[in-house]
Design a protein around this motif. Sequence first.
Motif, mmCIF file in Angstrom:
data_model
loop_
_atom_site.group_PDB
_atom_site.id
_atom_site.type_symbol
_atom_site.label_atom_id
_atom_site.label_comp_id
_atom_site.label_asym_id
_atom_site.label_seq_id
_atom_site.Cartn_x
_atom_site.Cartn_y
_atom_site.Cartn_z
ATOM 1 N N GLU A 1 -16.512 -73.442 -7.258
ATOM 2 C CA GLU A 1 -16.661 -72.976 -5.887
ATOM 3 C C GLU A 1 -16.698 -71.450 -5.811
ATOM 4 O OE1 GLU A 1 -14.521 -75.613 -2.845
ATOM 5 O OE2 GLU A 1 -13.344 -75.918 -4.644
ATOM 6 N N SER A 2 -16.856 -70.801 -6.930
ATOM 7 C CA SER A 2 -16.793 -69.335 -6.952
ATOM 8 C C SER A 2 -18.134 -68.722 -6.595
ATOM 9 C CB SER A 2 -16.368 -68.863 -8.347
ATOM 10 O OG SER A 2 -17.403 -69.123 -9.267
ATOM 11 N N ASP A 3 -18.077 -67.444 -6.223
ATOM 12 C CA ASP A 3 -19.306 -66.695 -6.000
ATOM 13 C C ASP A 3 -20.125 -66.632 -7.275
ATOM 14 O OD1 ASP A 3 -18.649 -66.272 -3.369
ATOM 15 O OD2 ASP A 3 -17.788 -64.296 -3.701
ATOM 16 N N ASP A 4 -19.428 -66.565 -8.432
ATOM 17 C CA ASP A 4 -20.133 -66.505 -9.710
ATOM 18 C C ASP A 4 -20.989 -67.752 -9.911
ATOM 19 O OD1 ASP A 4 -19.094 -64.070 -10.322
ATOM 20 O OD2 ASP A 4 -17.519 -64.827 -11.649
ATOM 21 N N GLU A 5 -20.450 -68.931 -9.597
ATOM 22 C CA GLU A 5 -21.214 -70.155 -9.794
ATOM 23 C C GLU A 5 -22.375 -70.242 -8.808
ATOM 24 O OE1 GLU A 5 -22.219 -73.661 -11.819
ATOM 25 O OE2 GLU A 5 -21.004 -71.912 -12.316
ATOM 26 N N ALA A 6 -22.199 -69.750 -7.581
ATOM 27 C CA ALA A 6 -23.294 -69.733 -6.614
ATOM 28 C C ALA A 6 -24.417 -68.825 -7.106
ATOM 29 C CB ALA A 6 -22.779 -69.259 -5.250
ATOM 30 N N ARG A 7 -24.047 -67.673 -7.665
ATOM 31 C CA ARG A 7 -25.062 -66.768 -8.205
ATOM 32 C C ARG A 7 -25.725 -67.374 -9.434
ATOM 33 N NH1 ARG A 7 -21.255 -62.668 -6.648
ATOM 34 N NH2 ARG A 7 -20.343 -62.663 -8.747
ATOM 35 N N ALA A 8 -24.926 -68.063 -10.251
ATOM 36 C CA ALA A 8 -25.490 -68.714 -11.441
ATOM 37 C C ALA A 8 -26.498 -69.787 -11.037
ATOM 38 C CB ALA A 8 -24.369 -69.327 -12.281
ATOM 39 N N LEU A 9 -26.192 -70.525 -9.964
ATOM 40 C CA LEU A 9 -27.123 -71.538 -9.481
ATOM 41 C C LEU A 9 -28.433 -70.887 -9.054
ATOM 42 C CD1 LEU A 9 -27.899 -74.405 -8.508
ATOM 43 C CD2 LEU A 9 -26.767 -73.862 -6.336
ATOM 44 N N HIS A 10 -28.366 -69.789 -8.324
ATOM 45 C CA HIS A 10 -29.582 -69.126 -7.859
ATOM 46 C C HIS A 10 -30.423 -68.638 -9.035
ATOM 47 C CE1 HIS A 10 -32.336 -66.985 -5.342
ATOM 48 N NE2 HIS A 10 -31.997 -65.808 -5.861
ATOM 49 N N ARG A 11 -29.769 -68.000 -10.008
ATOM 50 C CA ARG A 11 -30.509 -67.530 -11.184
ATOM 51 C C ARG A 11 -31.152 -68.700 -11.923
ATOM 52 N NH1 ARG A 11 -25.842 -64.241 -11.729
ATOM 53 N NH2 ARG A 11 -25.015 -65.652 -13.327
ATOM 54 N N ALA A 12 -30.424 -69.811 -12.022
ATOM 55 C CA ALA A 12 -30.946 -70.982 -12.731
ATOM 56 C C ALA A 12 -32.097 -71.632 -11.979
ATOM 57 C CB ALA A 12 -29.817 -71.992 -12.960
ATOM 58 N N GLN A 13 -32.073 -71.555 -10.655
ATOM 59 C CA GLN A 13 -33.200 -72.094 -9.890
ATOM 60 C C GLN A 13 -34.456 -71.251 -10.114
ATOM 61 O OE1 GLN A 13 -33.326 -74.906 -8.846
ATOM 62 N NE2 GLN A 13 -31.565 -75.608 -7.673
ATOM 63 N N LEU A 14 -34.298 -69.951 -10.120
ATOM 64 C CA LEU A 14 -35.455 -69.091 -10.398
ATOM 65 C C LEU A 14 -35.965 -69.301 -11.819
ATOM 66 C CD1 LEU A 14 -34.379 -65.748 -8.660
ATOM 67 C CD2 LEU A 14 -35.709 -67.649 -7.722
#
Length: 444
Positions: free
Chosen positions: A196-209
């Motif tokens: 639930e961290s900001d890091d995981e949200a950012r990781a998800l976005h990078r992985a989607q790109l």
Amino acid sequence: MHFAAAERAAPHYVAVTVVEPGSAFALDPQRWPDLGQVPPAGVTARLARRIFAQAVAHLPVRVLGPGGRRLGGGGDERSATMTLHRPHEFFARVGAHGLIGFGESYQTGAWDADDLAAVLGAFARRVADLVPRPLQKLRGLYVARLPSEEDGDPVNARRNIERHYDLSNDLFELFLDESMTYSSALYGGAPAGGDESDDEARALHRAQLRKIDSILDAAGVREGSNVLEIGSGWGALAMRAAGERGAHVTTLTLSKEQKALAQERIAAAGLGERIEVRLADYREVGPPRGAPGYDAIVSVEMIEAVGERYWPDYFESIDRLLAPGGRAAVQSITMSHQRMLATRRTYTWIHKYIFPGGLIPSVPAIEQALRARTRLRLVRRLDFGEDYARTLRTWRNRFEAHWPAVSALGFDEVFHRTWRFYLAYCEAGFATGYLGVSQLTFAR
């Protein structure tokens, strides 16, 4: 992790506690007609109870009855916990409707779990053996069949898509990453952060790109490419193809809600001249004006909604619309061929409550559809099923974290439990290897 490796890993224990309190929320029978009444608890409920007891006896599962009575073996302090609040309802629904009843009894609050994905994963690892083999021979007489109104013809396909994707753009915006990409991300070995961290949200976005770039690379999209996208989503792939690579994109959707928001996002990015969003079926589209076809065709997790009967039509359309020398890249959820053949006529909980119509294909089934009516052949395959489990876990955590905002949109507690079950059910499927996801590249 492949299935065999998962079996060798440390066991996933599940403790089942049986209690009998009432429901903690009100259920609107008009909104949820099939959940408002419990089926009669007759012979099928008694049979379901017996099968359930036999199943958990052969799984790393510990069952505790009322007052702590042991109903099965296994389990320890690491165990996830499944709690049957209303066992009579649970067995009545499972007895009457099988796995659909299993999901419906969760929707109504007849059972709960402290780690839903772990509980579902424990059963998913042995799903082929949960029902005794003599009874499996009667499966064709017992399981529900896909209703004809969900067949993927052009009229039904629109209704099927609208039932899921036109729920609310605001709903999807609350739990997806900032690109609003609703398909598996490609982490490529990137380490996981806190769920639930900001890091995981950012990781998800990078992985989607990274996923979008991977499929654009597979299709050979570059400056000046004429690209057809089958299944727009909310425009993320089209915007990256046009904005980062200078391509011209025609993107298709059957969802009015998606089309409206995609066009809004495209205009805000200043890409309106490079991207056309069309409300159209893939069978209705012709080649671009003045060209023999599209240089590249991409389609991300849309084939699952097509339906087995129409897979040849889908690939024939891609073959018809692809320019000489062009490539097509399709991202598809997959399952084993044997499992697909065993379940392809089955009406499931996912069909009923989440994605009406359609079928998850196997790679051999895709290759058969290609050979039937096209000149296309599979030339590249990238598998990343474990990344889908991580994607779904992040979506589920974000959905739960934003539930107050989702509720404010008018969604009730049954919807909350429905989507919690859906996201955990899918996560368990990918985590156990029952499901996979692949980027498949095709050329003539």
